[in-house]
Motif scaffolding. Structure first.
Motif, short mmCIF file in Angstrom:
data_model
loop_
_atom_site.label_atom_id
_atom_site.label_comp_id
_atom_site.label_asym_id
_atom_site.label_seq_id
_atom_site.Cartn_x
_atom_site.Cartn_y
_atom_site.Cartn_z
N LEU A 132 0.82 -1.20 0.00
CA LEU A 132 0.00 0.00 0.00
C LEU A 132 0.86 1.26 0.00
O LEU A 132 0.50 2.28 -0.61
CB LEU A 132 -0.94 -0.01 1.21
CG LEU A 132 -2.11 -0.99 1.06
CD1 LEU A 132 -2.75 -1.28 2.40
CD2 LEU A 132 -3.15 -0.43 0.09
N THR A 150 -4.74 -4.22 0.26
CA THR A 150 -5.98 -4.23 1.06
C THR A 150 -6.56 -5.64 1.13
O THR A 150 -7.11 -6.03 2.16
CB THR A 150 -7.01 -3.27 0.45
OG1 THR A 150 -7.20 -3.60 -0.94
CG2 THR A 150 -6.58 -1.84 0.58
N TYR A 201 -4.68 -7.61 3.81
CA TYR A 201 -5.15 -7.22 5.13
C TYR A 201 -6.48 -7.92 5.46
O TYR A 201 -6.66 -8.47 6.55
CB TYR A 201 -5.36 -5.71 5.18
CG TYR A 201 -4.15 -4.91 5.61
CD1 TYR A 201 -3.38 -5.28 6.72
CD2 TYR A 201 -3.79 -3.76 4.91
CE1 TYR A 201 -2.29 -4.53 7.12
CE2 TYR A 201 -2.70 -3.00 5.30
CZ TYR A 201 -1.94 -3.38 6.40
OH TYR A 201 -0.87 -2.64 6.80
N LYS A 202 -7.38 -7.87 4.50
CA LYS A 202 -8.72 -8.42 4.76
C LYS A 202 -8.69 -9.93 4.88
O LYS A 202 -9.36 -10.51 5.74
CB LYS A 202 -9.66 -7.99 3.65
CG LYS A 202 -9.97 -6.49 3.65
CD LYS A 202 -10.80 -6.07 2.45
CE LYS A 202 -11.05 -4.56 2.45
NZ LYS A 202 -11.78 -4.11 1.25
N TYR A 211 -6.36 -2.41 9.89
CA TYR A 211 -5.43 -1.51 9.23
C TYR A 211 -6.07 -0.13 9.14
O TYR A 211 -7.29 0.01 9.26
CB TYR A 211 -5.08 -2.03 7.83
CG TYR A 211 -6.25 -2.19 6.90
CD1 TYR A 211 -6.61 -1.17 6.00
CD2 TYR A 211 -7.02 -3.36 6.89
CE1 TYR A 211 -7.69 -1.31 5.14
CE2 TYR A 211 -8.10 -3.50 6.04
CZ TYR A 211 -8.43 -2.48 5.16
OH TYR A 211 -9.49 -2.62 4.31
N SER A 213 -7.85 3.27 8.04
CA SER A 213 -8.90 3.50 7.04
C SER A 213 -8.39 4.27 5.83
O SER A 213 -9.02 4.27 4.77
CB SER A 213 -10.07 4.26 7.68
OG SER A 213 -9.63 5.51 8.21
N TRP A 242 -6.03 3.55 3.96
CA TRP A 242 -5.71 2.66 2.84
C TRP A 242 -6.96 2.34 2.00
O TRP A 242 -6.85 2.20 0.78
CB TRP A 242 -5.07 1.37 3.36
CG TRP A 242 -3.75 1.53 4.04
CD1 TRP A 242 -3.38 0.98 5.23
CD2 TRP A 242 -2.63 2.30 3.59
NE1 TRP A 242 -2.11 1.34 5.57
CE2 TRP A 242 -1.62 2.15 4.56
CE3 TRP A 242 -2.38 3.10 2.48
CZ2 TRP A 242 -0.37 2.76 4.45
CZ3 TRP A 242 -1.15 3.71 2.35
CH2 TRP A 242 -0.17 3.55 3.32
N ASP A 243 -8.11 2.26 2.66
CA ASP A 243 -9.34 2.04 1.89
C ASP A 243 -9.63 3.23 0.98
O ASP A 243 -10.03 3.07 -0.18
CB ASP A 243 -10.53 1.82 2.84
CG ASP A 243 -10.63 0.39 3.33
OD1 ASP A 243 -10.15 -0.50 2.61
OD2 ASP A 243 -11.19 0.18 4.42
N GLN A 291 -7.17 3.15 -1.93
CA GLN A 291 -7.55 2.14 -2.93
C GLN A 291 -8.77 2.59 -3.73
O GLN A 291 -8.84 2.41 -4.95
CB GLN A 291 -7.82 0.82 -2.21
CG GLN A 291 -7.92 -0.40 -3.15
CD GLN A 291 -9.32 -0.63 -3.66
OE1 GLN A 291 -10.28 -0.31 -2.95
NE2 GLN A 291 -9.46 -1.15 -4.87
#
Length: 842
Positions: free
Chosen positions: A738, A786, A789-790, A796, A798, A800-801, A804
């Motif tokens: 990321l 991501t 991570y999931k 992680y 937010s 990064w969401d 993405q």
């Protein structure tokens, strides 16, 4: 037969008391003002009452009250002993009890509230008339004698009213072969002649080429007809002189009506050329149903009439002719010594005397057969007793031995209708449509070869299908289901439009035979009118929607359909099925992304889940499959077997199945899948051998990143425990991905995102290639980070969401923008640039 509109000169015409134009049969209709109490009550004394700003009493109202009224706003009329209202497409509409009936027909009841436009509302009062019936002159017949001098044009004798002038009716359509253009100057609903206070009136129904009374074109108001008036329809061809014969009647008289008497000097052969109109049209038909065009019909505009309407040519008056049966009855009256005085009207001769004369003559001729079993007299006696089923059986047996006897056929038909129609109506009105069909099937079986009865039963079967469709799905305002209801509407209207005049006459005949059918018949006509409206609005819109979907998919512009679907959902609130189209659109865009990225596994999974729910997307997917843009059905089926073996850990069987995959456009994709799976299996074996080594963790994370969460589930389970143990390391790897995605994204933005000028370049420039690579790498790292991570269930930040999502949105924007340039740029250039931008995310 008496139920047919046009009769030969040999047929006698008996009036039906129910068609009397005056309301002295006991109906009293009063409109009592609600919105403006200062206005006087409106008492309706005729079977037809016109509502319009130029009609009395509205013409005398203050301008501010009638400003909402159209010139031809609505009509209130009586039919079959009931009152109806029909809106004539008025601008501001008509409501009954608050329901908008614009371009509809509604039966009226005592206490209803009727509102014309926004200003004029009335309470309806319907009851029995209390004033005593009065002696009045009544119209016995109205003769239209040709004045234009056209050879072969026949006189028309009208004895029943209202009478519709229509190019679709046989009175005028018979001339189509000799004078097609002249017939086409008539409209399908041109004008109608009706009685008002016992006197004949003519009203134009908005015809293209007009109706002319004594050379003057009629406007929106009805005008009275007088003896020797000249009447022309649509031009200089159908021009007639009016002849009127009256009879003195009491309100309780039963009337026998004949055509206008022939002059003694005119021979009997001329009577054969006279058209006798012996069955009234229906106001329900005139104001509720537009006759559909017949083959060869075309509404033509008469340029001469359009430029300067002139008075039609005048000529010598041609009186009507009586039929041979009228002559025979006159001779029978003489033989009985009971002829009316010379010059006395024929209608004054009572029906009882005519019947006695007929009976005497028939008995004198050896008519003792009237008393034999199976005779017409026996059938009539059974029907008079109410034993209709027995009468139908006796009539059918008698008809079997005398198939050409029209009287027997008519009796058999009447008995059959009275036997079965009430039961059919009961089932229909209670929503038991299958039972209603069974009643008609039984009636058809009993009808046997009686085509007269079978034709009426076919009409009732159509009414049953109409009511099943309209009421079975919730009534006139029920939602219209995409890809289902429009075809049923087209089928129902297509069956009606093949010959609407014939259908109307047949159903009106059933109503005359079975009074219980009168109100359902009126309701069916109202339902028909609504379906015609839905066909013009909703079905036409659905056809346009289908064409738009097909075109946008063909042009590879699926994203444009989202706005189209939103627009349809807003404009057509009764249309249901748009949500299914939206779901299919989302599925299609996902499928398109998998197809462009040649992701065989997700694509097969999507298509194997049932594909699409709506016909346009189903058809386009099938076309793509046939064209090679999607894997063929054989490869989809084969790859399903591959995935099943692969998910069970049977790698060798998966290899064999892939090697046996059908050859075609997707063979190279299958070959890459084979190589990928062999690589996964080989790395897994190496990983097992490296367990405990110093580089095991690095190998484990690398192998884990290689796996597909949907297809490689067997191998994911094999390393699941080890991956969980390396959660910290995996989290660090995800963060590295990321962070790299963030750096690439910044470089992409610092360089300036791909603009329109770069997309419009005729080739693939180095700058476009570099920017596309930055965007694609950033997107790939963001997705993998991501996802890691999931899948490892690691919390992680937010941010990064958001990162993405921002990168994915820019990637999708660039792909969509390039797709919209397919009509502008060379297809090869567009394809190359799209490949650099990458496919949709899995």
């Amino acid at each position: 037969m008496l139920s047919q509109k046009t009769l030969s000169a040999e047929a006698a015409v008996l009036a039906d008391p129910a068609t009397s134009t005056m309301l002295d049969a006991g109906i009293d209709i009063v409109l009592k003002p609600l919105s403006h109490a200062e206005l006087a009550d409106i008492r309706i004394r005729d079977n037809l009452f016109a509502v319009g700003r130029g009609e009395p009493p509205f013409v005398d109202y203050p301008a501010e009250l009638v400003g909402d009224l159209s010139r031809r706003h609505a009509r209130i009329f009586c039919e079959y002993g009931a009152a109806y209202i029909a809106d004539l497409g008025s601008k501001n509409g008509t409501t009954v009890n608050g329901d908008d009936i614009r371009q509809k027909t509604r039966m009226l009841h005592d206490g209803d509230t009727v509102c014309f436009g926004r200003e004029l509302s009335y309470r309806l009062q319907i009851g029995e008339r209390m004033d005593a019936p009065r002696k009045t002159a009544r119209l016995a017949s109205l003769t239209l004698s040709p004045e234009s001098g056209v050879p072969g044009l026949q006189p028309v004798v009208i004895t029943q009213f209202p009478f519709l002038i229509s190019k679709s009716d046989t009175v005028f359509s018979r001339y189509r072969e000799q004078h097609p253009d002249q017939v086409n100057y008539l409209s399908r609903r041109h004008a109608h002649i009706f009685l008002k206070s016992g006197a004949p009136f003519i009203e134009d129904l908005g015809s293209t080429n007009g109706t002319f009374l004594n050379g003057k074109r009629l406007d929106e108001r009805a005008m009275p007809l007088k003896n020797d008036d000249t009447l022309a329809f649509g031009g200089h061809h159908f021009v007639y002189r009016i002849g009127i014969e009256e009879a003195q009647l009491h309100a309780d008289n039963t009337v026998t009506k004949f055509g206008k008497p022939m002059r003694p000097a005119e021979n009997e052969s001329q009577a054969d050329k006279t058209t006798f109109v012996a069955s009234a049209d229906s106001f329900l038909n005139i104001f509720c149903v537009d006759p559909a065009p017949q083959p060869g019909e075309d509404d033509k505009q008469d340029p001469e009439q359009a430029a300067s309407p002139e008075r039609p040519a005048e000529g010598q008056r041609r009186p009507g002719k009586a039929g041979r049966l009228g002559t025979m009855l006159a001779e029978m009256r003489k033989a009985l010594g009971d002829s009316p005085p010379q010059g006395a009207p024929r209608a004054g001769w009572s029906r009882s005397k005519v019947a006695a004369a007929c009976a005497a003559a028939l008995l004198a001729a050896g008519g003792t057969w009237l008393l034999m079993p199976g005779s017409e007299e026996q059938i009539r006696e059974l029907m008079a007793e109410g034993n209709h089923a027995k009468a139908a059986s006796v009539a059918a047996a008698a008809l079997a031995g005398d198939a050409g006897n029209e009287n027997l056929m008519a009796l058999a038909t009447e008995a059959l209708m009275k036997t079965h129609v009430p039961a059919w109506l009961s089932a229909l009105q209670s929503g038991q449509y299958d039972r209603a069909d069974a009643v008609l099937a039984r009636a058809e079986s009993e009808a046997g070869p009686n085509e007269d009865a079978r034709s009426l039963l076919r009409e009732l079967r159509w009414v049953g299908r109409l009511e099943r469709f309209v009421l079975g799905r919730g009534g006139l305002e029920a939602p219209i289901r995409l890809f289902a209801d429009e075809e049923q509407i087209k089928t129902l209207l297509g069956q009606w439009d093949d010959d609407p005049g014939m259908h109307q006459r047949a159903l009106a005949r059933v109503a005359s035979l079975v009074p219980e059918f009168k109100e359902p018949y009126a309701l069916a006509l109202s339902h028909l009118r609504k379906l015609q409206s839905d066909n013009a609005v909703y079905v036409a819109a659905i056809d346009r929607l289908k064409a738009t979907i097909a075109e946008e998919l063909r042009q590879d512009r699926p994203q444009a359909l989202e706005n189209v679907f939103n627009d349809y959902a807003e404009k057509y609130p009764r249309l249901i099925g748009v949500d299914a189209l939206r779901q299919d659109l989302r599925r299609y865009v996902t499928m398109q992304g998998h197809a462009r990225a040649q992701q065989l596994g997700p694509l097969v999974t999507l298509l194997a889940q049932g594909g699409f729910a709506t016909p346009p997307f189903q058809a386009h997917a099938h076309a793509l499959m046939n064209g090679g843009s999607l894997p063929p059905q054989a490869l989809i089926a084969q790859y399903q077997k591959v995935m099943q073996a692969w998910k069970q850990g049977n790698a060798r069987q998966a290899y064999v199945l892939l090697e046996q995959a059908p050859r075609g456009p997707w063979s190279d994709v299958a070959a890459r899948q084979l190589a990928h799976k062999k690589n996964v299996a080989a790395q897994f074996s190496e990983l097992q051998r490296a367990r405990g080594g110093k580089d095991y963790e690095e190998r484990l994370l690398g192998f884990y990143a290689l796996l597909d969460s949907e297809e490689d589930t067997w191998y994911l389970r094999g390393i699941e425990s080890d991956v969980k143990a390396l959660t910290v390391r995996a989290g660090k790897r995800a963060e590295e991905m990321l962070t790299r995605a963030q750096a690439l994204w910044r470089r992409y933005r610092d360089n300036g995102s791909i603009g329109g000028a770069q997309r419009l370049e005729s080739g693939v420039s180095g700058q476009f290639r570099a920017q596309a690579r930055l965007l694609t790498d950033a997107n790939e790292n963001a997705v993998k980070g991501t996802r890691l991570y999931k899948e490892l269930k690691i919390e992680y930040p937010s941010q990064w969401d958001k990162l993405q999502a921002d990168i994915a949105a820019e990637a999708e924007l660039q792909r969509r923008s390039m797709m919209e340039l397919q009509r502008v740029l060379d297809p090869g250039v567009v394809k190359a640039k799209l490949a650099l931008l990458g496919g949709a995310e899995r």
